[in-house]
Design a protein around this motif. Structure first.
Motif, PDB file in Angstrom:
ATOM      1  N   ARG A 279       0.839  -1.206   0.000  1.00  8.67           N
ATOM      2  CA  ARG A 279       0.000   0.000   0.000  1.00  8.67           C
ATOM      3  C   ARG A 279       0.874   1.257   0.000  1.00  8.67           C
ATOM      4  N   GLU A 280       1.972   1.244   0.761  1.00  9.94           N
ATOM      5  CA  GLU A 280       2.889   2.392   0.775  1.00  9.94           C
ATOM      6  C   GLU A 280       3.439   2.672  -0.625  1.00  9.94           C
ATOM      7  N   LYS A 281       3.541   1.627  -1.422  1.00  7.73           N
ATOM      8  CA  LYS A 281       4.079   1.766  -2.788  1.00  7.73           C
ATOM      9  C   LYS A 281       2.985   1.984  -3.828  1.00  7.73           C
ATOM     10  N   GLY A 282       1.729   2.174  -3.367  1.00  2.62           N
ATOM     11  CA  GLY A 282       0.648   2.527  -4.277  1.00  2.62           C
ATOM     12  C   GLY A 282      -0.259   1.394  -4.722  1.00  2.62           C
ATOM     13  N   SER A 283      -0.050   0.207  -4.216  1.00  2.80           N
ATOM     14  CA  SER A 283      -0.903  -0.927  -4.567  1.00  2.80           C
ATOM     15  C   SER A 283      -1.954  -1.116  -3.477  1.00  2.80           C
ATOM     16  N   PRO A 284      -3.169  -1.520  -3.829  1.00  6.02           N
ATOM     17  CA  PRO A 284      -4.179  -1.720  -2.794  1.00  6.02           C
ATOM     18  C   PRO A 284      -3.905  -2.939  -1.905  1.00  6.02           C
ATOM     19  N   ASP A 285      -3.032  -3.849  -2.346  1.00 10.36           N
ATOM     20  CA  ASP A 285      -2.738  -5.061  -1.571  1.00 10.36           C
ATOM     21  C   ASP A 285      -1.513  -5.722  -2.214  1.00 10.36           C
ATOM     22  N   ILE A 286      -1.099  -6.862  -1.637  1.00  8.41           N
ATOM     23  CA  ILE A 286      -0.033  -7.640  -2.278  1.00  8.41           C
ATOM     24  C   ILE A 286      -0.561  -8.158  -3.613  1.00  8.41           C
ATOM     25  N   PHE A 287       0.344  -8.561  -4.506  1.00 12.06           N
ATOM     26  CA  PHE A 287      -0.092  -9.088  -5.791  1.00 12.06           C
ATOM     27  C   PHE A 287       0.858 -10.178  -6.263  1.00 12.06           C
ATOM     28  N   MET A 288       0.336 -11.041  -7.129  1.00 13.82           N
ATOM     29  CA  MET A 288       1.063 -12.205  -7.624  1.00 13.82           C
ATOM     30  C   MET A 288       2.249 -11.785  -8.492  1.00 13.82           C
ATOM     31  N   ASN A 289       3.364 -12.524  -8.347  1.00 15.78           N
ATOM     32  CA  ASN A 289       4.527 -12.236  -9.180  1.00 15.78           C
ATOM     33  C   ASN A 289       4.435 -12.999 -10.502  1.00 15.78           C
TER      34      ASN A 289
ATOM     35  N   LEU B 266       2.182  -9.786 -18.642  1.00 19.42           N
ATOM     36  CA  LEU B 266       1.239  -9.479 -17.567  1.00 19.42           C
ATOM     37  C   LEU B 266       0.451  -8.216 -17.867  1.00 19.42           C
ATOM     38  N   GLY B 267      -0.770  -8.195 -17.342  1.00 18.59           N
ATOM     39  CA  GLY B 267      -1.634  -7.024 -17.442  1.00 18.59           C
ATOM     40  C   GLY B 267      -2.114  -6.637 -16.062  1.00 18.59           C
ATOM     41  N   ALA B 268      -3.404  -6.801 -15.804  1.00 17.45           N
ATOM     42  CA  ALA B 268      -4.006  -6.444 -14.515  1.00 17.45           C
ATOM     43  C   ALA B 268      -3.464  -7.354 -13.415  1.00 17.45           C
ATOM     44  N   PRO B 269      -3.125  -6.794 -12.261  1.00 13.46           N
ATOM     45  CA  PRO B 269      -2.574  -7.612 -11.170  1.00 13.46           C
ATOM     46  C   PRO B 269      -3.582  -8.628 -10.637  1.00 13.46           C
TER      47      PRO B 269
ATOM     48  N   ARG C 165      -2.675 -20.295 -27.634  1.00 11.78           N
ATOM     49  CA  ARG C 165      -2.824 -18.924 -27.156  1.00 11.78           C
ATOM     50  C   ARG C 165      -3.527 -19.011 -25.812  1.00 11.78           C
ATOM     51  N   VAL C 166      -2.918 -18.460 -24.758  1.00 13.50           N
ATOM     52  CA  VAL C 166      -3.453 -18.544 -23.404  1.00 13.50           C
ATOM     53  C   VAL C 166      -3.828 -17.144 -22.921  1.00 13.50           C
ATOM     54  N   VAL C 167      -4.976 -17.063 -22.243  1.00 16.40           N
ATOM     55  CA  VAL C 167      -5.424 -15.815 -21.628  1.00 16.40           C
ATOM     56  C   VAL C 167      -5.885 -16.137 -20.214  1.00 16.40           C
ATOM     57  N   GLY C 168      -5.444 -15.340 -19.259  1.00 14.46           N
ATOM     58  CA  GLY C 168      -5.903 -15.464 -17.874  1.00 14.46           C
ATOM     59  C   GLY C 168      -6.589 -14.176 -17.473  1.00 14.46           C
ATOM     60  N   THR C 169      -7.859 -14.264 -17.122  1.00 17.20           N
ATOM     61  CA  THR C 169      -8.616 -13.069 -16.754  1.00 17.20           C
ATOM     62  C   THR C 169      -8.964 -13.093 -15.269  1.00 17.20           C
ATOM     63  N   ASN C 170      -9.107 -11.897 -14.705  1.00 18.72           N
ATOM     64  CA  ASN C 170      -9.569 -11.746 -13.327  1.00 18.72           C
ATOM     65  C   ASN C 170     -10.603 -10.630 -13.306  1.00 18.72           C
ATOM     66  N   GLY C 171     -10.994 -10.193 -12.133  1.00 20.08           N
ATOM     67  CA  GLY C 171     -12.018  -9.164 -12.019  1.00 20.08           C
ATOM     68  C   GLY C 171     -11.636  -7.820 -12.610  1.00 20.08           C
ATOM     69  N   LEU C 172     -10.354  -7.599 -12.830  1.00 22.04           N
ATOM     70  CA  LEU C 172      -9.880  -6.330 -13.391  1.00 22.04           C
ATOM     71  C   LEU C 172      -9.660  -6.390 -14.897  1.00 22.04           C
TER      72      LEU C 172
ATOM     73  N   HIS D 255      -7.578  -8.651 -18.188  1.00 24.77           N
ATOM     74  CA  HIS D 255      -6.590  -9.667 -18.559  1.00 24.77           C
ATOM     75  C   HIS D 255      -5.378  -9.586 -17.627  1.00 24.77           C
ATOM     76  N   HIS D 256      -5.165 -10.648 -16.860  1.00 23.60           N
ATOM     77  CA  HIS D 256      -3.978 -10.718 -16.008  1.00 23.60           C
ATOM     78  C   HIS D 256      -2.772 -11.170 -16.824  1.00 23.60           C
ATOM     79  N   VAL D 257      -2.962 -12.159 -17.684  1.00 22.41           N
ATOM     80  CA  VAL D 257      -1.864 -12.703 -18.472  1.00 22.41           C
ATOM     81  C   VAL D 257      -2.366 -13.063 -19.868  1.00 22.41           C
ATOM     82  N   THR D 258      -1.521 -12.787 -20.853  1.00 21.48           N
ATOM     83  CA  THR D 258      -1.767 -13.232 -22.225  1.00 21.48           C
ATOM     84  C   THR D 258      -0.459 -13.803 -22.746  1.00 21.48           C
TER      85      THR D 258
END
Length: 161
Positions: A40-50, A79-82, A106-113, A115-118
């Protein structure tokens, strides 16, 4: 198996444990992957996947669908959306090319935000080749026992590892 065939999706619950364990396993000790306050101090709302955890999940998605003899030859992702804790990532794949025993997906991973990964994965399928891949095809469900992610009568499947 032909270009245009769609692989069964994989639903991955994005938990705090998955994010932290993936970072530790990859020896990625960046605080944004395990310390919510610092993230959060670095501007992210929470931790996120690497990216290494995402890369591993993409590889698992492909090998679960092509079977235990499948060999990943190339994985190219962006990577796209965290991926934040509490969200869900759904991985989907479409066959783009088949050359003998080699398949490109061709692989796509989507989340609530969004495309997380393409990306694209090239996989070799030894033996009979990619002609009878469980969980591949236009809506194919695969047969019971085809792989660790196969649950008869359920689509999409939820990740349990």
């Amino acid at each position: 198996m032909r270009p245009g065939d769609v692989l069964d999706p994989l639903v991955v619950p994005v938990t705090r444990t998955l994010i932290v364990a993936g970072a530790i396993a990859a020896r990625d000790y960046q605080d944004v992957h395990h310390d919510a306050e610092r993230a959060r101090e670095k501007g992210s709302p929470d931790i996120f996947m690497n990216i290494l955890t995402t890369n591993g999940l993409v590889g698992r998605y492909i090998t679960d669908r092509f079977g235990p003899r499948a060999v990943l030859r190339a994985v190219s992702i962006r990577l796209g959306a965290p991926n934040y804790p509490g969200d869900t990532m759904t991985l989907t794949g479409t066959v783009t090319d088949v050359d003998g025993a080699t398949v490109r997906v061709r692989v796509v991973g989507t989340n609530g935000l969004g495309h997380h990964v393409t990306g694209t994965v090239t996989v070799d399928v030894p033996g009979d080749g990619p002609t009878d891949v469980p969980g591949a095809g236009a809506g194919a469900a695969g047969a019971p026992g085809d792989g660790p992610a196969d649950v008869p009568g359920s689509a999409p499947r939820e990740a349990s590892r």
